[in-house]
Scaffold this motif. Structure first.
Motif, PDB file in Angstrom:
ATOM      1  N   LYS A  24       0.517  -1.557   0.201  1.00 53.75           N
ATOM      2  CA  LYS A  24       0.011   0.183  -0.307  1.00 53.75           C
ATOM      3  C   LYS A  24       1.019   0.677  -0.041  1.00 53.75           C
ATOM      4  N   ASN A  25       1.706   1.267   0.656  1.00 56.13           N
ATOM      5  CA  ASN A  25       3.109   2.568   1.220  1.00 56.13           C
ATOM      6  C   ASN A  25       4.111   2.874  -0.090  1.00 56.13           C
ATOM      7  N   GLU A  26       3.860   1.358  -1.032  1.00 58.15           N
ATOM      8  CA  GLU A  26       5.190   1.228  -2.541  1.00 58.15           C
ATOM      9  C   GLU A  26       3.705   2.485  -3.582  1.00 58.15           C
ATOM     10  N   ALA A  27       2.059   1.795  -3.810  1.00 62.35           N
ATOM     11  CA  ALA A  27       1.419   2.355  -4.213  1.00 62.35           C
ATOM     12  C   ALA A  27       0.952   4.125  -4.179  1.00 62.35           C
ATOM     13  N   ILE A  28       1.183   3.791  -2.999  1.00 63.16           N
ATOM     14  CA  ILE A  28       1.130   5.456  -2.475  1.00 63.16           C
ATOM     15  C   ILE A  28       2.618   6.652  -2.969  1.00 63.16           C
ATOM     16  N   ASN A  29       3.550   5.688  -3.005  1.00 64.77           N
ATOM     17  CA  ASN A  29       4.784   6.411  -3.668  1.00 64.77           C
ATOM     18  C   ASN A  29       4.226   6.880  -5.111  1.00 64.77           C
ATOM     19  N   ILE A  30       3.947   5.698  -5.614  1.00 67.05           N
ATOM     20  CA  ILE A  30       4.472   5.750  -7.660  1.00 67.05           C
ATOM     21  C   ILE A  30       2.873   6.423  -7.433  1.00 67.05           C
ATOM     22  N   TYR A  31       1.754   6.725  -6.651  1.00 73.10           N
ATOM     23  CA  TYR A  31       0.942   7.785  -7.286  1.00 73.10           C
ATOM     24  C   TYR A  31       1.374   8.674  -7.112  1.00 73.10           C
ATOM     25  N   ASN A  32       1.985   9.442  -5.787  1.00 73.08           N
ATOM     26  CA  ASN A  32       1.890  10.721  -5.711  1.00 73.08           C
ATOM     27  C   ASN A  32       3.616  11.165  -6.663  1.00 73.08           C
ATOM     28  N   GLU A  33       4.562  10.086  -6.955  1.00 74.89           N
ATOM     29  CA  GLU A  33       5.775  11.001  -7.982  1.00 74.89           C
ATOM     30  C   GLU A  33       4.417  11.263  -9.812  1.00 74.89           C
ATOM     31  N   ARG A  34       3.925  10.211 -10.150  1.00 79.30           N
ATOM     32  CA  ARG A  34       3.055  10.403 -11.242  1.00 79.30           C
ATOM     33  C   ARG A  34       2.334  11.851 -11.025  1.00 79.30           C
ATOM     34  N   GLN A  35       2.201  12.769  -9.642  1.00 81.55           N
ATOM     35  CA  GLN A  35       1.231  13.720 -10.218  1.00 81.55           C
ATOM     36  C   GLN A  35       2.349  14.833  -9.835  1.00 81.55           C
ATOM     37  N   GLN A  36       3.248  13.994  -9.179  1.00 82.40           N
ATOM     38  CA  GLN A  36       4.387  15.289  -9.202  1.00 82.40           C
ATOM     39  C   GLN A  36       4.988  15.559 -10.443  1.00 82.40           C
ATOM     40  N   ARG A  37       5.016  14.474 -11.680  1.00 83.47           N
ATOM     41  CA  ARG A  37       5.444  14.228 -13.269  1.00 83.47           C
ATOM     42  C   ARG A  37       4.305  14.775 -13.519  1.00 83.47           C
ATOM     43  N   GLN A  38       3.183  14.986 -13.796  1.00 83.78           N
ATOM     44  CA  GLN A  38       2.031  15.520 -14.468  1.00 83.78           C
ATOM     45  C   GLN A  38       2.272  16.665 -13.929  1.00 83.78           C
ATOM     46  N   ALA A  39       2.165  17.483 -13.627  1.00 90.55           N
ATOM     47  CA  ALA A  39       2.552  18.959 -12.544  1.00 90.55           C
ATOM     48  C   ALA A  39       3.510  19.791 -13.902  1.00 90.55           C
ATOM     49  N   LYS A  40       4.770  18.988 -14.433  1.00 91.35           N
ATOM     50  CA  LYS A  40       5.685  19.199 -14.334  1.00 91.35           C
ATOM     51  C   LYS A  40       5.398  19.345 -16.292  1.00 91.35           C
TER      52      LYS A  40
END
Length: 103
Positions: A24-40
């Motif tokens: 679950k924590n790894e899935a949260i990390n991946i989701y956060n990384e995707r959100q940061q990448r999409q913002a850029k």
């Protein structure tokens, strides 16, 4: 720490919960990384014409006769002359030459 009175079933349940939490924590990390990448990131449709022009360059080497040339059997071969010679070849021979050159 494993307590002495814990049963094997309790240890398995604790390990199972631990594994699920890690996933679950790894899935949260991946989701956060995707959100940061999409913002850029920006789509091509959102670019201005000036920004689009910065994404590519044109090769001006073969625009005229002043481009690179080479000598073969005493003849000066220019890119324009070579392109014209390739255009005059039959389609099958042209494909053969181009495939040999590029592959």
């Amino acid at each position: 720490m494993i307590e002495p009175d814990r049963t094997e079933w309790q240890v398995r349940c604790a390990f199972n919960a631990f594994c699920k939490r890690v996933l679950k924590n790894e899935a949260i990390n991946i989701y956060n990384e995707r959100q940061q990448r999409q913002a850029k990131e920006m789509t091509f449709s959102n670019l201005t014409p000036q920004e689009k022009n910065q994404l590519f360059t044109l090769d001006k080497q073969y625009e005229g006769e002043e481009g690179e040339s080479l000598q073969v059997a005493g003849k000066k071969i220019t890119p324009k002359l070579l392109a014209e010679a390739l255009r005059t070849l039959p389609m099958e021979k042209r494909k053969t030459v181009l495939l040999y050159y590029f592959f």
